[in-house]
Design a protein around this motif. Structure first.
Motif, short mmCIF file in Angstrom:
data_model
loop_
_atom_site.label_atom_id
_atom_site.label_comp_id
_atom_site.label_asym_id
_atom_site.label_seq_id
_atom_site.Cartn_x
_atom_site.Cartn_y
_atom_site.Cartn_z
N LEU A 1 0.58 3.48 7.21
CA LEU A 1 0.38 2.68 6.01
C LEU A 1 -1.12 2.62 5.73
O LEU A 1 -1.92 2.36 6.62
N SER A 2 -1.48 2.89 4.49
CA SER A 2 -2.89 2.87 4.14
C SER A 2 -3.09 2.21 2.78
O SER A 2 -2.15 2.09 2.00
N PHE B 1 -5.46 3.32 8.94
CA PHE B 1 -4.01 3.22 8.92
C PHE B 1 -3.55 2.04 9.75
O PHE B 1 -4.11 1.74 10.80
N SER B 2 -2.49 1.42 9.29
CA SER B 2 -1.72 0.54 10.15
C SER B 2 -0.49 1.35 10.53
O SER B 2 0.17 1.91 9.67
N GLY C 1 -6.18 -4.66 2.40
CA GLY C 1 -5.03 -3.86 1.95
C GLY C 1 -4.46 -2.98 3.06
O GLY C 1 -5.14 -2.67 4.03
N GLY C 2 -3.19 -2.60 2.92
CA GLY C 2 -2.55 -1.72 3.88
C GLY C 2 -2.43 -2.33 5.25
O GLY C 2 -2.53 -1.66 6.27
N ARG C 3 -2.20 -3.63 5.31
CA ARG C 3 -2.05 -4.38 6.57
C ARG C 3 -3.19 -4.13 7.54
O ARG C 3 -3.01 -4.00 8.75
N GLN C 4 -4.41 -3.97 7.02
CA GLN C 4 -5.57 -3.80 7.89
C GLN C 4 -6.12 -5.17 8.25
O GLN C 4 -6.00 -6.11 7.47
N GLY D 1 0.82 -1.20 0.00
CA GLY D 1 0.00 0.00 0.00
C GLY D 1 0.86 1.26 0.00
O GLY D 1 2.00 1.24 -0.46
#
Lengths: 809, 211
Positions: free
Chosen positions: A653-654, A641-642, B162-165, A608
């Motif tokens: 991270l998105s 976000f992570s 996605g995005g480590r969610q 991402g």
């Protein structure tokens, strides 16, 4: 002049230090105080001889025999209690004094405890928890009625934890029983010694003194460097690549302590050293907090006797006990703070005038910077303060029930008492009453058909009348909260230690794992114990224990930023010179920021859209800062976000492009509405939920029992997360829930420090780069496994995304 | 969402229950009613209001599907008798058109007699409808051609995007002739299960979807 002490020192052939004589004098004149002295220079005797002289004087002047307990000596560690007990007993024996010493810790047998209560010794060496258990016993006032002295050893260590609050509360009761009580603290050097004294003794103590032992000590700090930088990893926590570098150090030293930051790291290093140097078998040992008492005592004794070349350990050997043969210390990975690093360094070279030698072994490239930063910080006396806990209502609630279990308490008197403590100096009567309502009716509202039962009011006294409630409470006293633990035992019954239950629950019989430095095979789980036998297999998993993720202290981050700036100016220095190619790589891929610049990197990967920011302010501040930045970005458009962080920076991270440019970045770090945005960001992250875990344990919501002594609390199991949810949904203003948020402010965000960071950065020039690959700065953050979540997208939106993904797939 | 299990049509409901339209049977597991009060009796401050939500959900579910028979698949009432019992019996009284039956679970330690007095039938072990055997804990052995439907486990799964969610959600979980129902009560935890070789039906607030 303290005749007993002077005689005994002469008998031993020693000469007292001035600080020892000063302490004897101060105690003789009836002072309370704080003694600031490093370990290994006789701080115990400085206080001890003052106390026994007081006793002997009393005995001579009084016609009736001075009976009962005269002194309580509190230490944070059982191992240390044992050590003090031995030291004190020797004095009584050598001088044939009628001064008996007792030891009371979690290991003391029931019969011994009963004996101590019936026929009290003159001094009792104990821990904060054991005192509270005494306060939970009937007739405690009688037991403590002749108490003259309380000594709190390693006070700097207790003060920064909720165990310090246990000490404060216990002292408030003991001071009430004897207003003339003398209190002495012993502390290593910390940034806020004056505050430490005030917290322990109480504000405006009429006879208080601070004694500093100026015993000079030389410390040598050396960083262990890899042969070449390019083979050394950019990220990691183990440092195992450098293991062969420490073999010659162990070889050349008489005895070496190897400090790691986590228990799993200790297990891994222990095995690895044995693997690369099998000759170490028998002369190397492992020591950490999850190992059984017997194993640990064996290691400690062997260290004393000088038969061990090296011990791999965790903070379990940070404190107190001196091991004379130890002349070298190795710190693996960041020590996170200057004070902790120096404390560990001080575990070597105990002889007066001896030099302490400590090696720093970095676990990844950028961490090499810390070696030079530590030297800079130590040279400039940048020693951290310990922040005391305030308004810990969880501990107060536990304490109220403790008193209710024994003789009951009067609310007005207790309110006055707790107000005298530093922790509860600001408590209002309303808040106090709210605690009372919690323990008597389970909340503020009185509900119809409610059957809540814990503490009852009888003739003006708050009491526990249910035997079950009393028993469960006695087993839950304390302020250390851990996951449910499971004992690890051999088939024959020999106890090795304890491991978190969740780890064992993932194993099947015949699976093997490393513990206590052995490769073990799980035979079965029986009665809350994992039964094991030795395994001959080469491989096995290593348990990872939770906790122990401390952030870099602000002094250390200051020092690192200072050194980083020198990197640009190419100031010669062993570590910096070595790291030069890494900094060049950072410049080549992205940019090397100056002291008044903030670097932001935007990188796109298959995971991402990443934004990395590098404030160099320590992990916790970064966590809070990342939450605020995420919250502010979320106002532009909904985001999930992570978030990952380390001590140098953080990452958002998105799954969507994050719109950060120079103008937006300035606004993201703006000081405007900072307080509101902090509050907003806390509500959208998991920080308060995590703090609530300890609070729920201490306040008695989640019953833990002791490892190995687990009483079956049938049908009373629920985790703190469930409680957090129901309080949030049904009792938003609950005192304990509010406390969780306050603790986030004080300890997680370190709000003062974060504000300063925002102020600093708001004046900085923002530099944004778009590297094609991850940079040396970014990589260690990218590799962080632990991630915080932030989302202001509605659950519905997030689920819709997942649903869309499911439909597609 | 509708599935067919050993020839029987089953609706998987987002309220964490199943409905069998052919027989008008509603089945739900692990309510753990009385849990809040059970904790409070032991001196643990669980807010008492936390108990109400599950009654409301069940009431709406009954209104919508008009089942003839509601089966509780075990762990209906958490442990010993307490004052919340009156709430349960009042609820049963308010739904006279519906039959209620408890298939006993490990937390159901009250006497069967007490349930029967308040119009809740009790089945000690298991219920059979068509080729389905309903029990609280999964059965160790199963007759040929039968499928076991059970509760007890409180199954959940982690979904990544996605995005480590990631999101943790309750689920229906089918593997080796065993269908596990999610816990109905909201004062319960989730046990995250391994998804390999299993059919997983994720429970969203408004909808159940296959993973």
């Amino acid at each position: 002049m303290n005749k007993l002490a002077e005689d005994w020192f002469e008998f031993k052939g020693w000469k007292p230090y001035p600080f020892q004589r000063n302490t004897w004098k101060a105690i003789d004149k009836g002072f309370s105080g704080l003694l600031n002295a490093p370990t290994g220079c006789g701080k115990t005797y400085a206080v001890w001889f003052g106390i026994i002289q007081d006793y002997m004087k009393r005995r001579l002047s009084s016609k009736k025999k001075a009976a009962g307990l005269h002194c309580l000596w509190i230490t944070p560690l059982r191992a240390l209690s044992k050590e003090i007990f031995n030291a004190a007993t020797v004095v009584s024996e050598d001088l044939e004094l009628p001064y008996r010493i007792g030891l009371r810790t979690g290991d003391t047998s029931a019969s011994e405890r009963a004996g101590q209560k019936k026929n009290a010794p003159q001094a009792l060496i104990t821990t904060p928890e054991s005192i509270h258990i005494l306060l939970a016993g009937k007739g405690y006032a009688d037991f403590f009625k002749n108490l003259e002295f309380v000594v709190v050893d390693e006070w700097h260590e207790l003060m920064g934890s909720k165990r310090g609050v246990l000490v404060e509360l216990a002292l408030s009761v003991l001071k009430y029983l004897n207003p003339q009580l003398k209190i002495w603290g012993i502390s290593a050097t910390i940034g806020n010694l004056d505050e430490a004294e005030e917290i322990l003794l109480g504000t405006q103590h009429p006879k208080a003194t601070l004694i500093r032992a100026s015993v000079p000590k030389k410390i040598l700090i050396e960083t262990i460097l890899p042969d070449t930088l390019d083979k050394f990893p950019w990220a990691g926590h183990l440092g195992i690549k450098l293991a062969d570098k420490i073999l010659p150090i162990i070889e050349q030293s008489q005895s070496t302590l190897i400090f790691t930051n986590t228990r799993s790291q200790a297990e891994i290093w222990y095995q690895h050293l044995l693997h690369i140097q099998p000759d170490l078998a028998g002369v190397i040992a492992l020591h950490h907090g999850s190992l059984g008492e017997e194993l640990r005592q064996w290691v400690e004794q062997a260290l004393h006797d000088g038969i061990l070349k090296a011990v791999v350990c965790t903070s379990s050997l940070d404190l107190g006990v001196d091991f004379r043969p130890v002349d070298t210390v190795i710190q693996i990975g960041s020590a996170k703070g200057v004070a902790r690093f120096l404390q560990r360094a001080g575990r070597s070279g105990h002889y007066p005038g001896a030099t302490s030698k400590i090696y720093f072994l970095p676990t990844h490239s950028l961490e090499i910077l810390e070696g030079t930063a530590l030297r800079y910080a130590a040279f400039n006396d940048m020693i951290e303060s310990r922040i005391p806990y305030i308004r810990s209502f969880d501990v107060l609630i536990q304490f109220m029930v403790t008193l209710a279990v024994s003789d009951g308490f009067n609310a007005d008197i207790l309110f006055e008492q707790v107000q005298t403590t530093h922790c509860f100096a600001s408590i209002t009567r309303d808040e106090f009453n709210e605690c009372l309502l919690l323990i008597t009716q389970g909340g503020k509202m009185l509900e119809a058909y409610d059957e809540f039962h814990k503490v009852v009011l009888e003739n003006g006294l708050y009491k526990v009348i249910s035997k079950k409630v009393a028993m469960r409470h006695r087993l839950s006293i304390g302020a250390i909260v851990s996951d449910a633990m499971m004992q690890v035992k051999y088939l024959g019954g020999k106890y090795l230690g304890s491991i978190e239950e969740w780890f064992i629950s993932r194993l099947k019989p015949d699976d093997n794992f490393w513990f206590a430095g052995r490769n073990l095979e799980l035979v079965m789980v029986k009665d809350m114990a994992a039964i094991v036998r030795n395994s001959k297999k080469k491989k096995g998993i290593v348990p990872s224990w939770m906790g122990g993720r401390l952030p870099l202290s602000s002094y250390l981050t200051d020092a690192i930023r200072h050194k980083l700036n020198e990197a640009r100016e190419q100031v010669p220095d062993r570590e910096m010179t070595f790291l030069q190619p890494l900094f060049e790589e950072q410049s080549r891929r992205s940019y090397l920021p100056e002291e008044n610049e903030l670097l932001i990197e935007k990188i796109e990967t298959k995971e991402g859209f990443h934004v990395f920011m590098y404030p160099f302010e320590g992990k916790f501040v970064h966590e809070g800062m990342a939450a605020i930045i995420a919250y502010r970005l979320g106002r532009i458009q909904p985001f999930s976000f992570s978030i990952a962080m380390n001590d140098y920076g953080f990452e958002l991270l998105s799954d969507q492009e994050i719109p950060v440019d120079e103008v937006i970045a300035q606004q993201l770090f703006s000081l405007e509405n900072l307080s509101e945005d902090i509050a907003g960001s806390i509500n959208t992250t998991e920080m308060a939920r995590r703090k609530f875990r300890d609070i729920a344990g201490i306040a008695g919501l989640v019953f833990q029992g002791y490892p190995g002594k687990q009483v079956k609390a049938k049908h009373l199991q629920a985790n703190s997360g469930l409680f957090f949810n129901v309080f949030r949904d049904y009792e938003k203003d609950n005192l304990l829930l509010r406390q969780a948020y306050e603790e986030v402010y004080d300890f997680q965000l370190e709000i003062v420090r974060m504000r300063r960071a925002f102020e600093r950065i708001s004046g900085h020039k923002i530099v944004i780069r778009h590297p094609k690959q991850l940079t040396p700065f970014a990589f260690p953050i990218f590799a962080e496994v632990f991630r915080e979540k932030f989302s202001n997208e509605s659950l519905e939106d997030r689920m819709n995304k997942i649903k869309a993904q499911l439909t597609k797939g | 969402m509708q599935i067919s299990l050993a020839g029987t049509t089953i609706e998987l409901l987002p309220q964490r229950a199943i409905f069998l339209p052919e027989t008008a049977v509603l089945i739900l597991g692990d309510l753990h009613l009385g849990k809040a009060m059970h904790f409070r009796k032991a001196g643990i401050f669980m807010p008492p209001q936390s108990a109400y939500k599950d009654y409301e959900t069940l009431h709406l579910l009954i209104q919508k599907h008009q089942p003839q028979h509601v089966y509780f698949l075990g762990d209906l009432f958490h442990s010993h008798h307490n004052s919340e019992w009156n709430q349960l019996t009042a609820f049963i009284g308010e739904h006279p058109q519906t039959m209620f039956t408890l298939i006993k679970g490990n937390h159901d330690i009250l006497k069967a007699e007490l349930y029967r007095q308040h119009n809740i039938n009790v089945i000690e072990k298991a219920l059979i409808i068509d080729n389905l055997i309903f029990s609280h804990e999964p059965l160790k052995t199963l007759p040929e051609g039968m499928i076991n439907v059970a509760g007890h486990i409180h199954p959940g799964c982690v979904i990544r995007s996605g995005g480590r969610q990631s999101l943790r959600l309750p689920c229906f979980y089918f593997k080796d002739n065993l269908l596990l129902l999610p816990a109905f009560g909201h004062l319960t935890g989730l046990q995250i299960l391994d998804r390999s070789d299993a059919e997983v039906f994720v429970v969203f607030p408004d909808k159940v979807m296959v993973l």
